[in-house]
Every structure is written in C-alpha cells, then in structure tokens.
Design an enzyme around this catalytic site. Structure first.
Site, PDB file in Angstrom:
ATOM      1  N   SER A 196       0.864  -1.182   0.000  1.00  0.00           N
ATOM      2  CA  SER A 196       0.000   0.000   0.000  1.00  0.00           C
ATOM      3  C   SER A 196       0.896   1.226   0.000  1.00  0.00           C
ATOM      4  CB  SER A 196      -0.851  -0.002   1.273  1.00  0.00           C
ATOM      5  OG  SER A 196      -1.505   1.246   1.431  1.00  0.00           O
ATOM      6  N   TYR A 234      -2.634   0.634  10.652  1.00  0.00           N
ATOM      7  CA  TYR A 234      -2.521   0.124   9.284  1.00  0.00           C
ATOM      8  C   TYR A 234      -1.166   0.474   8.677  1.00  0.00           C
ATOM      9  CZ  TYR A 234      -3.768  -0.782   4.395  1.00  0.00           C
ATOM     10  OH  TYR A 234      -3.802  -1.256   3.105  1.00  0.00           O
TER      11      TYR A 234
END
Ligand code: 8X3
Length: 251
Positions: free
Chosen positions: A136, A149
């Site tokens: 990501s 995250y």
C-alpha cells in the site's frame, strides 16, 4: 500441468480480480480465502483453470493445509500473490484498539510471512518463482488515524525487502505493488466496521479511483515479465490522488 499461481484474499476485490486475470494469462490459479462459498462461486466463473481452497492466513494450520492442497495439484508453483490484508479502524493512536492493531499485524505481516514460508520451497524448486506482495502507499507514508494500518504495511514492506536480500542468488524474485486509493467493495467497509456511509465518504467526489482490475493488470504485467526482470516496487495511485492527502474531489 500448467504453472500454479496461489492468490490469497481471493474472495473479493483485488484478490478476485487477480485470480481471474492470472487464469487468462495461462496459470492454474489456486484461489485462497476464508469464505468458501464466495471462492466456490469465483472458481465456477473462472472454470477448470482454478481451484478454490479455503484458508485463513492468520492460522498456521490453515496455511499448512493450503500448502498441502497446492502440492497435491502436482504442478510447478511459480507465483504467490500475497494479497490478503486489510485495515481495521481509523482511530488516533491515543484511542487505538489493541485488538485492531493485532489483527492488522497478523493478517498483513504474519499472513505474508506464513504464506511465504509455506510456499518458498516449491517456488524455489520451480526454478523461476515470483512472489508479488500487495502492499500500500501506507507502506511508506503515515496519516492521521492510520497508525495501526501504516505500521503493519511498513512492517510488511520490511519483510519483502529483507526477503529480496536473503534470496539473492536464488531463483525467486520479489515484487511489491503499492496501491493508493482503490475502490473495492470491501476495503473501506471493513475498515469502518460495516458502516457504508463512512466507507462511501472515502471516495466521495473522486472521479475515478483505481479499481481492483487496475491492480490485477499491474500484478499480471509484473509477474509475466521474463524472469530476470524484477519490478522491485510499483507505486500506483489514481490521477486524482497526487499524494496521500492531496485528493482531488469534484464536489
Ligand atoms: C489503502 C490505501 O490510503 O487507505 O491501502 O491507506 S490507504
């Protein structure tokens, strides 16, 4: 037997799109995820070039069963797509849930570790293995509320980079694909505990967020280059996202 590609998190989103796409590239695809019925439906749509195996990447036993099911197919395992992952919550560090952080570390980081350990011998034995990890943009940036995250995605990229060094001289290349804003049916819904309005707000006014198919395209491209070509790390965002916080919205 065709070359085998194993895709985790294949029941929806980027994983499902990647499973479909790799089948069209000539792989026999092992679609792995927790939800057996969704996988069965996907594999039915893909046809005989796919096998569904229910697997939870947060469980050692489940990953071991997946590896056994892959070995039983009897073909060369040339591709692992470590796609299973996700975000839980958007809370500031101050009120972050220990449980959410633990789950994010387990699924994103240890899930990739378990799968890699389980399939590395077969990938090496194929003589031309590839591991694509879906990271990501959160692997190299931080943002408010994203602590758990981004910490997990930073850790996952550390795992990937370490692995590339440790496999120097071995026939397994290590590719990381780092997407920014991708609109899938479940990523934001899961993050916000099923709150559809909050999930929709993430993409509000953004003309064209990336799609799961856009990422599947990139994974397939990277995985089908000649084996000496290693696309170490690919960062991809929609044109509307110039940077993590610089998102162009039309309303
Ligand atoms: C998803 C990108 O911006 O939601 O991996 O962290 S972001």
């Amino acid at each position: 037997m065709q070359n085998i590609a194993v895709v985790t998190g294949a029941s929806s989103g980027i994983g499902a799109a990647t499973a479909r796409r790799l089948a069209t590239e000539g792989f026999h695809v092992v679609a792995a995820a927790r939800r057996a019925e969704r996988l069965a439906e996907l594999v039915k749509q893909i046809g005989p070039q796919a096998t569904a195996v229910a697997c939870d990447v947060t469980s050692d036993e489940s990953v071991a069963s997946l590896a056994a099911a892959v070995a039983a197919l009897g073909g060369p395992v040339t591709l692992l797509v470590n796609n299973a992952g996700g975000a839980a919550g958007l809370d500031p560090v101050e009120s972050g849930s220990i449980g959410d952080w633990q789950w994010m570390y387990d699924v994103n980081v240890l899930g990739s570790l378990r799968m890699t350990k389980a399939l590395l011998p077969a990938l090496e034995a194929s003589g031309a293995g590839t591991i694509v990890t879906v990271g990501s943009t959160a692997a190299f940036t931080v943002y408010e509320g994203g602590g758990g995250y981004t910490a997990a995605k930073h850790a996952q990229t550390a795992l990937v980079g370490t692995l590339r060094l440790e496999l120097s001289g071995k026939p397994v290349r290590i590719i990381e694909v780092d997407p920014g804003m991708v609109r899938t049916e479940e990523f934001s819904l899961k993050r916000f505990g099923g709150d559809q309005a909050k999930a929709d707000a993430v993409y509000e006014g953004v003309k064209e967020p990336l799609t799961a198919g856009d990422i599947a395209d990139i994974i397939a491209f990277a995985a089908t280059r000649p084996h000496h070509v290693n696309l170490d790390r690919i960062v991809v965002r929609p044109i509307a996202q110039a940077a993590q916080h610089k998102v162009h919205r039309e309303n």
